[in-house]
Write a protein that holds these residues in place. Structure first.
Motif, PDB file in Angstrom:
ATOM      1  N   ASN A 182     -60.332 -67.050  -6.185  1.00 45.47           N
ATOM      2  CA  ASN A 182     -62.306 -66.573  -5.180  1.00 45.47           C
ATOM      3  C   ASN A 182     -62.492 -67.639  -4.477  1.00 45.47           C
ATOM      4  OD1 ASN A 182     -63.189 -67.780  -7.191  1.00 45.47           O
ATOM      5  ND2 ASN A 182     -64.567 -66.212  -8.023  1.00 45.47           N
ATOM      6  N   GLY A 183     -61.030 -68.654  -4.149  1.00 47.92           N
ATOM      7  CA  GLY A 183     -61.862 -69.646  -3.624  1.00 47.92           C
ATOM      8  C   GLY A 183     -62.386 -69.592  -2.277  1.00 47.92           C
ATOM      9  N   SER A 184     -62.633 -70.589  -1.504  1.00 45.98           N
ATOM     10  CA  SER A 184     -63.321 -70.694  -0.335  1.00 45.98           C
ATOM     11  C   SER A 184     -62.220 -71.015   1.120  1.00 45.98           C
ATOM     12  CB  SER A 184     -64.270 -72.120  -0.136  1.00 45.98           C
ATOM     13  OG  SER A 184     -63.929 -73.335  -0.431  1.00 45.98           O
ATOM     14  N   ASN A 185     -62.814 -70.710   1.760  1.00 50.82           N
ATOM     15  CA  ASN A 185     -61.823 -70.881   3.253  1.00 50.82           C
ATOM     16  C   ASN A 185     -61.653 -71.863   3.458  1.00 50.82           C
ATOM     17  OD1 ASN A 185     -60.790 -70.914   5.947  1.00 50.82           O
ATOM     18  ND2 ASN A 185     -61.686 -68.550   6.510  1.00 50.82           N
ATOM     19  N   PRO A 186     -59.995 -72.346   3.549  1.00 51.69           N
ATOM     20  CA  PRO A 186     -59.594 -73.838   3.813  1.00 51.69           C
ATOM     21  C   PRO A 186     -59.962 -74.416   4.929  1.00 51.69           C
ATOM     22  CG  PRO A 186     -57.689 -72.152   3.594  1.00 51.69           C
ATOM     23  CD  PRO A 186     -58.880 -71.509   2.827  1.00 51.69           C
ATOM     24  N   LEU A 187     -60.689 -74.021   5.950  1.00 51.09           N
ATOM     25  CA  LEU A 187     -60.853 -74.188   7.089  1.00 51.09           C
ATOM     26  C   LEU A 187     -62.024 -74.301   7.387  1.00 51.09           C
ATOM     27  CD1 LEU A 187     -58.234 -71.378   9.144  1.00 51.09           C
ATOM     28  CD2 LEU A 187     -57.900 -73.802   8.667  1.00 51.09           C
ATOM     29  N   ILE A 188     -62.947 -74.007   6.768  1.00 52.80           N
ATOM     30  CA  ILE A 188     -64.201 -74.352   6.874  1.00 52.80           C
ATOM     31  C   ILE A 188     -64.681 -75.718   7.265  1.00 52.80           C
ATOM     32  CG2 ILE A 188     -66.904 -74.308   5.812  1.00 52.80           C
ATOM     33  CD1 ILE A 188     -66.626 -71.641   4.755  1.00 52.80           C
ATOM     34  N   ASN A 189     -64.393 -76.862   6.339  1.00 49.91           N
ATOM     35  CA  ASN A 189     -64.862 -78.170   6.008  1.00 49.91           C
ATOM     36  C   ASN A 189     -63.966 -78.581   7.667  1.00 49.91           C
ATOM     37  OD1 ASN A 189     -62.133 -78.373   4.736  1.00 49.91           O
ATOM     38  ND2 ASN A 189     -62.903 -79.474   3.241  1.00 49.91           N
ATOM     39  N   LYS A 190     -62.696 -77.779   7.993  1.00 54.31           N
ATOM     40  CA  LYS A 190     -62.048 -78.688   9.079  1.00 54.31           C
ATOM     41  C   LYS A 190     -62.697 -78.515  10.607  1.00 54.31           C
ATOM     42  CE  LYS A 190     -57.839 -78.752   5.893  1.00 54.31           C
ATOM     43  NZ  LYS A 190     -56.846 -77.581   6.469  1.00 54.31           N
ATOM     44  N   THR A 191     -63.264 -77.236  10.838  1.00 53.62           N
ATOM     45  CA  THR A 191     -64.480 -76.875  11.303  1.00 53.62           C
ATOM     46  C   THR A 191     -65.174 -76.602  11.671  1.00 53.62           C
ATOM     47  OG1 THR A 191     -64.544 -74.019  10.844  1.00 53.62           O
ATOM     48  CG2 THR A 191     -61.908 -74.795  11.732  1.00 53.62           C
ATOM     49  N   THR A 192     -66.428 -77.002  10.539  1.00 51.29           N
ATOM     50  CA  THR A 192     -67.639 -77.169  10.959  1.00 51.29           C
ATOM     51  C   THR A 192     -68.252 -78.367  10.738  1.00 51.29           C
ATOM     52  OG1 THR A 192     -67.730 -74.566   9.767  1.00 51.29           O
ATOM     53  CG2 THR A 192     -69.821 -75.676   9.992  1.00 51.29           C
ATOM     54  N   TYR A 218     -63.092 -79.081  -3.881  1.00 50.29           N
ATOM     55  CA  TYR A 218     -62.336 -77.970  -3.862  1.00 50.29           C
ATOM     56  C   TYR A 218     -62.479 -77.099  -2.660  1.00 50.29           C
ATOM     57  CZ  TYR A 218     -62.002 -78.915  -8.723  1.00 50.29           C
ATOM     58  OH  TYR A 218     -61.486 -79.516 -10.277  1.00 50.29           O
ATOM     59  N   GLY A 219     -62.792 -77.561  -1.351  1.00 48.18           N
ATOM     60  CA  GLY A 219     -63.533 -77.231  -0.214  1.00 48.18           C
ATOM     61  C   GLY A 219     -64.858 -76.074  -0.537  1.00 48.18           C
ATOM     62  N   ASN A 220     -64.863 -76.114  -1.275  1.00 50.90           N
ATOM     63  CA  ASN A 220     -67.018 -75.259  -1.344  1.00 50.90           C
ATOM     64  C   ASN A 220     -67.733 -75.934  -0.755  1.00 50.90           C
ATOM     65  OD1 ASN A 220     -64.985 -73.672  -3.322  1.00 50.90           O
ATOM     66  ND2 ASN A 220     -65.693 -73.992  -4.931  1.00 50.90           N
ATOM     67  N   ILE A 221     -68.996 -75.172  -0.318  1.00 49.34           N
ATOM     68  CA  ILE A 221     -69.890 -75.844   0.546  1.00 49.34           C
ATOM     69  C   ILE A 221     -70.742 -76.581  -0.441  1.00 49.34           C
ATOM     70  CG2 ILE A 221     -71.528 -75.263   2.445  1.00 49.34           C
ATOM     71  CD1 ILE A 221     -69.589 -72.910   3.059  1.00 49.34           C
ATOM     72  N   ILE A 222     -70.949 -77.593  -0.658  1.00 47.24           N
ATOM     73  CA  ILE A 222     -72.659 -77.978  -1.793  1.00 47.24           C
ATOM     74  C   ILE A 222     -73.911 -77.759  -0.600  1.00 47.24           C
ATOM     75  CG2 ILE A 222     -73.580 -79.960  -2.241  1.00 47.24           C
ATOM     76  CD1 ILE A 222     -70.783 -81.084  -2.055  1.00 47.24           C
ATOM     77  N   ALA A 223     -74.585 -77.164  -1.900  1.00 50.49           N
ATOM     78  CA  ALA A 223     -75.543 -76.756  -1.110  1.00 50.49           C
ATOM     79  C   ALA A 223     -76.918 -76.943  -2.268  1.00 50.49           C
ATOM     80  CB  ALA A 223     -75.917 -74.883  -1.136  1.00 50.49           C
ATOM     81  N   SER A 265     -76.223 -78.622   4.272  1.00 53.13           N
ATOM     82  CA  SER A 265     -75.529 -80.212   5.023  1.00 53.13           C
ATOM     83  C   SER A 265     -76.147 -79.637   6.618  1.00 53.13           C
ATOM     84  CB  SER A 265     -75.038 -81.182   4.480  1.00 53.13           C
ATOM     85  OG  SER A 265     -74.230 -80.489   4.600  1.00 53.13           O
ATOM     86  N   ARG A 266     -76.250 -78.856   6.785  1.00 51.18           N
ATOM     87  CA  ARG A 266     -75.738 -78.478   8.351  1.00 51.18           C
ATOM     88  C   ARG A 266     -76.820 -77.803   8.465  1.00 51.18           C
ATOM     89  NH1 ARG A 266     -71.224 -77.204  12.622  1.00 51.18           N
ATOM     90  NH2 ARG A 266     -72.386 -76.296  14.322  1.00 51.18           N
ATOM     91  N   GLY A 309     -70.352 -81.672   9.774  1.00 49.53           N
ATOM     92  CA  GLY A 309     -72.030 -81.935   9.222  1.00 49.53           C
ATOM     93  C   GLY A 309     -71.804 -80.915   7.764  1.00 49.53           C
ATOM     94  N   LEU A 310     -70.818 -80.374   7.636  1.00 45.48           N
ATOM     95  CA  LEU A 310     -71.530 -79.395   6.592  1.00 45.48           C
ATOM     96  C   LEU A 310     -70.225 -79.720   5.316  1.00 45.48           C
ATOM     97  CD1 LEU A 310     -72.159 -76.992   5.468  1.00 45.48           C
ATOM     98  CD2 LEU A 310     -70.244 -75.691   6.145  1.00 45.48           C
ATOM     99  N   THR A 311     -71.276 -80.134   4.366  1.00 43.69           N
ATOM    100  CA  THR A 311     -70.444 -81.253   3.304  1.00 43.69           C
ATOM    101  C   THR A 311     -69.545 -79.886   2.032  1.00 43.69           C
ATOM    102  OG1 THR A 311     -72.577 -82.829   3.458  1.00 43.69           O
ATOM    103  CG2 THR A 311     -71.181 -82.231   1.543  1.00 43.69           C
ATOM    104  N   THR A 312     -68.391 -80.552   1.733  1.00 41.86           N
ATOM    105  CA  THR A 312     -67.639 -79.856   0.842  1.00 41.86           C
ATOM    106  C   THR A 312     -67.708 -80.247  -0.301  1.00 41.86           C
ATOM    107  OG1 THR A 312     -65.727 -80.323   2.035  1.00 41.86           O
ATOM    108  CG2 THR A 312     -66.926 -77.890   2.238  1.00 41.86           C
ATOM    109  N   ASN A 313     -67.098 -79.726  -1.063  1.00 47.52           N
ATOM    110  CA  ASN A 313     -66.519 -80.929  -2.666  1.00 47.52           C
ATOM    111  C   ASN A 313     -65.302 -80.323  -2.445  1.00 47.52           C
ATOM    112  OD1 ASN A 313     -65.456 -78.052  -3.136  1.00 47.52           O
ATOM    113  ND2 ASN A 313     -67.578 -77.896  -4.765  1.00 47.52           N
TER     114      ASN A 313
END
Length: 192
Positions: free
Chosen positions: A131-141, A149-154, A161-162, A143-147
């Motif tokens: 159940n991993g995150s979409n690997p494109l998120i941190n490359k296409t968004t 593993y590519g999971n969004i930090i909140a 962060s965005r 200002g969005l901070t990820t760890n």
């Protein structure tokens, strides 16, 4: 395509597979397999899982119901490649596995058995692993901070962060129930 009109008037070609392989051993795999089994044109559905039933993360009730519905469990089996003909899936090469020592997840690590390869004739395969995150998120968004593993930090409210972007759901609640994930998503919307 309108789902209620399927398979009539469907613009998208959807193969009505008679033989379906579902790769994985969790609840999503079980839901996928049980749904595929109920389709009127499906004759055989396989769960292909690289560990034994002891390590399967799916709920025991789901496994039991799947067995009652005629799903065939190919345990200690791992797909190695898909086989196609003119752009359509015709089979899946698999290899038998044996269990070694536990890995980082605490489950015994599957080890391939040399020379145990075989072909499973299927026209559809559903990959339901992890159940991993979409690997494109941190490359296409930006200002969005990820760890790592590519999971969004909140923060605890789901705020990221965005500006205007909130995180909710399975990646923030791990294996908790879907109803909690929906409630969390609703909370993010109402807090913004």
């Amino acid at each position: 395509m309108k789902g209620f009109e399927f398979p009539h008037h469907a613009d998208t070609p959807v193969p009505m597979a008679k033989h379906v392989a579902v790769i994985g051993g969790g609840n999503t795999a079980m839901d996928s397999a049980r749904t595929a089994r109920r389709l009127p044109w499906t004759e055989k559905v396989y769960i292909v899982y690289r560990r034994s039933s002891v390590e399967m993360p799916a709920r025991k009730e789901e496994i039991h119901h799947g067995e009652q519905e005629g799903i065939e469990f190919l345990l200690l089996t791992n797909p190695t490649r898909f086989l196609g003909n003119n752009g359509w899936l015709v089979g899946m090469e698999c290899q038998k596995m044996e269990l070694g020592e536990p890995d980082a997840s605490g489950r015994r690590k599957p080890i391939p058995i040399a020379g145990s390869e075989f072909i499973l004739d299927v026209e559809a395969a559903i990959v339901a692993t992890g159940n991993g995150s979409n690997p494109l998120i941190n490359k296409t968004t930006p200002g969005l901070t990820t760890n790592k593993y590519g999971n969004i930090i909140a923060d605890e409210t789901g705020k990221t962060s965005r500006e205007g972007v909130w995180r909710a759901g399975i990646l923030s609640l791990a294996r908790r129930r879907l109803s909690r994930q929906w409630a969390q998503g609703k909370g993010c919307c109402c807090d913004s």
